[in-house]
Design a protein around this motif. Structure first.
Motif, short mmCIF file in Angstrom:
data_model
loop_
_atom_site.label_atom_id
_atom_site.label_comp_id
_atom_site.label_asym_id
_atom_site.label_seq_id
_atom_site.Cartn_x
_atom_site.Cartn_y
_atom_site.Cartn_z
N PHE A 135 -13.63 9.11 3.65
CA PHE A 135 -14.41 9.06 2.26
C PHE A 135 -13.46 8.59 1.09
N HIS A 136 -12.34 8.33 1.28
CA HIS A 136 -11.49 7.84 0.29
C HIS A 136 -10.77 6.61 0.66
N ILE A 137 -11.46 5.88 1.31
CA ILE A 137 -10.82 4.34 1.79
C ILE A 137 -10.82 3.62 0.48
N ASN A 138 -9.74 2.87 0.50
CA ASN A 138 -9.47 1.84 -0.76
C ASN A 138 -8.71 0.77 -0.28
N PHE A 139 -8.77 -0.32 -1.32
CA PHE A 139 -8.08 -1.53 -0.87
C PHE A 139 -6.33 -1.36 -0.59
N LYS A 140 -5.91 -0.24 -1.42
CA LYS A 140 -4.43 0.02 -1.20
C LYS A 140 -4.12 0.40 0.10
N LYS A 141 -5.08 1.27 0.79
CA LYS A 141 -4.90 1.83 2.14
C LYS A 141 -5.09 0.52 3.23
N LEU A 142 -6.11 -0.17 3.04
CA LEU A 142 -6.39 -1.19 3.87
C LEU A 142 -5.33 -2.19 4.00
N ALA A 143 -4.69 -2.47 2.62
CA ALA A 143 -3.76 -3.70 2.47
C ALA A 143 -2.39 -2.93 3.10
N LYS A 144 -2.09 -1.67 3.00
CA LYS A 144 -0.72 -1.08 3.43
C LYS A 144 -0.92 -1.14 4.97
N ALA A 145 -2.07 -0.65 5.54
CA ALA A 145 -2.28 -0.57 7.00
C ALA A 145 -2.19 -2.01 7.68
N LEU A 146 -2.72 -3.00 7.07
CA LEU A 146 -2.53 -4.27 7.61
C LEU A 146 -1.21 -4.86 7.46
N TYR A 147 -0.59 -4.54 6.37
CA TYR A 147 0.85 -4.89 6.37
C TYR A 147 1.81 -4.30 7.52
N TYR A 148 1.50 -2.95 7.88
CA TYR A 148 2.42 -2.44 8.73
C TYR A 148 1.89 -3.13 9.99
N LEU A 149 0.66 -2.91 10.18
CA LEU A 149 0.30 -3.48 11.70
C LEU A 149 0.91 -5.13 11.95
N LYS A 150 0.91 -5.71 10.72
CA LYS A 150 1.49 -7.11 10.74
C LYS A 150 2.85 -7.38 10.92
N THR A 151 3.74 -6.34 10.09
CA THR A 151 4.99 -6.66 10.18
C THR A 151 5.94 -5.69 10.99
N ASN A 152 5.62 -4.51 11.29
CA ASN A 152 6.47 -3.67 11.97
C ASN A 152 6.22 -3.91 13.41
N SER A 153 7.17 -4.40 14.15
CA SER A 153 6.99 -4.56 15.72
C SER A 153 6.44 -3.67 16.33
N ASP A 154 5.60 -3.76 17.29
CA ASP A 154 4.92 -2.72 18.07
C ASP A 154 4.35 -1.68 17.48
N CYS A 155 4.08 -1.82 16.12
CA CYS A 155 3.02 -0.84 15.36
C CYS A 155 1.84 -0.69 16.26
N ILE A 156 1.20 0.62 16.60
CA ILE A 156 0.25 0.67 17.66
C ILE A 156 -1.31 0.85 16.61
N PHE A 157 -2.32 0.27 17.01
CA PHE A 157 -3.45 0.51 16.12
C PHE A 157 -4.54 1.44 16.94
N GLN B 238 -6.10 6.03 -5.26
CA GLN B 238 -5.10 5.22 -5.85
C GLN B 238 -5.67 3.79 -6.20
N GLN B 239 -5.35 3.19 -7.25
CA GLN B 239 -5.67 1.93 -7.63
C GLN B 239 -4.67 1.05 -6.57
N PHE B 240 -5.05 -0.23 -6.13
CA PHE B 240 -4.16 -1.34 -5.40
C PHE B 240 -3.34 -1.81 -6.43
N LYS B 241 -2.05 -1.87 -6.05
CA LYS B 241 -0.99 -2.80 -6.89
C LYS B 241 -0.16 -3.39 -5.97
N PRO B 242 -0.23 -4.86 -6.06
CA PRO B 242 0.64 -5.65 -5.04
C PRO B 242 2.04 -5.31 -4.64
#
Lengths: 284, 284
Positions: free
Chosen positions: B145-167, B123-127
């Motif tokens: 093998f399907h890594i993309n900016f959308k996945k990285l941005a979403k994962a980062l967002y969840y880890l930063k904003t969801n309290s106690d989100c585990i990595f 998927q293409q990244f859309k803010p």
């Protein structure tokens, strides 16, 4: 540690501005509708954003009613192209594999440097696509909204198999502020290559790193003692000046607050600070 | 430092095998057509590859004429699911955001753990796609093998904003050997998140890390003193045993050579070593 000097009134502004010939300005923190505000002074806009070319910035600035010429903009995309051409003397018969956006490709082209990589955007990885290309003499990595496994695997392959293949970053910001969220920056996008290679890049352009300042000084033949870096971020803008012998002015219109620089043992402090760029307008 | 013992003949093999009830075997280094070769001994295949599920491995082994049951395979994808369910007691109302392949999704599903993320492949990244999802309680990252900016941005967002989100990482191999080239591994794919968060994952499964061994020991109720890890890679297989109180046997059919463990100050040495797994067949 010496303290920051606060600029408070017109008399402070006048004395401050007299000390310098050239002001380097962070782009994103620009609230000061500059250009002709400070007659006789050179203004250069310095940005770590590699996604845009200088021509893109001229257009963006026009929409903000800021008149700027391409030659007044120093983006990390252009800095990378300038560095490859003028510092590394990158061979004409070689080409650059780009992990990044079109701003990088445009600036490489403007300096007559061959490039590839953008056609791998939005492509699925197939092992059979990983084939030798001895013409690739450098991998240049910046922010890339089209990053994928194919691009990472190809870049890694060139860096591991092409002898003397150079590894460059446009900048190493771990994140950047997007609208409503913090997004992975060029420092994050390049992290897979750094991890897989288990080595640092050969050079990192972008604030606060030295190559960016060296290129600015070389291109514009600046006297760095009469140059001041103005910005709103301590880790990039102010560190950029502090690291490279350039006086710094922090404006408090961005992320940094007065308390960040007044606390004991503040890790980064500017030479000067003021509330807002806009206050300089009082001089006119 | 104690020296490795070389297993040379049938008498050595017999005495060695008598010491153990359970053998943990690296999958990729398996040349030994096992299964019924060692009556009365438990064999478990342990792999860092998270792209496949255990069911996928059973199929792959069948093609190699190796009979194996799903319960004899411990992949890092399954280890992650097991750890989330049995160690972390991951809440049923929460879900996992996956950066990785279908093997991870299959194993999470098999343990009754909800997941998302695979639909962001290609998927293409859309803010505007970066929106809150408070149900995401963990980000699990493996080879993708399907890594993309959308996945990285979403994962980062969840880890930063969801309290106690585990990595969590399935494994942290920086690279893996593909056909004809070295490809970025799960350790490289997760590097953007580690860089952007400026913190280490909460847990890393996969050899040589402790959570993998803890899960194996817990699931199979193993006596680790009567368990031996057999593999061909010093940094993963042998370190895995050495780090976790399990005897190790290096086979020289892979990357490691005898000189690597006989040199002075060799950083990782196995308890035992032998030329090839296949030599055990002489016992039958």
């Amino acid at each position: 540690m010496s303290k920051s000097i606060k600029l408070c009134d017109i008399s402070d502004y006048e004395k401050f501005i007299d000390k310098f010939d050239t002001f380097l300005l962070d782009c994103d923190g620009v609230l000061w509708k500059g250009g002709d505000t400070l007659p006789g002074k050179k203004l250069l806009f310095v940005t770590n954003n590699s996604a845009r070319s200088r021509a893109d910035y001229v257009e963006k600035f026009k929409k903000l009613n800021i008149e700027a010429h391409e030659d007044e903009i120093f983006s990390s995309s252009y800095a990378s192209a300038y560095y490859l051409k003028n510092v590394l003397k990158f061979p004409k018969e070689k080409k650059i594999y780009i992990i990044g956006e079109s701003g990088i490709a445009d600036e490489l082209a403007s300096e007559g440097i061959r490039h590839c990589g953008l056609s791998d955007n939005d492509q699925q990885f197939k092992p059979e696509d990983i084939v030798p290309d001895p013409e690739v003499g450098a991998v240049l990595c910046g922010i890339d909204f089209h990053i994928n496994f194919k691009k990472l695997a190809k870049a890694l392959y060139y860096l591991k198999t092409n002898s003397d293949c150079i590894f460059l970053l446009t900048n190493d910001d771990a994140t950047f502020p997007a609208s409503g969220f913090i997004a992975p920056g060029a420092g994050a996008i390049s992290a897979p290559l750094i991890t897989a290679l288990n080595k640092k890049p050969d050079a990192i352009m972008g604030k606060p790193n030295k190559p960016m300042m060296d290129c600015i000084a070389q291109k514009f033949k600046l006297n760095l003692e009469r140059t001041c870096m103005i910005g709103d971020r301590l880790e990039t803008d102010i560190q950029f000046g502090n690291n490279n012998g350039v006086t710094t002015l922090l404006v408090l219109t961005g992320i940094a607050a007065e308390k960040d620089i007044l606390v004991d043992n503040a890790p980064i402090i500017p030479d000067y600070y003021m509330s807002s760029f806009g206050d300089f307008a009082k001089l006119c």
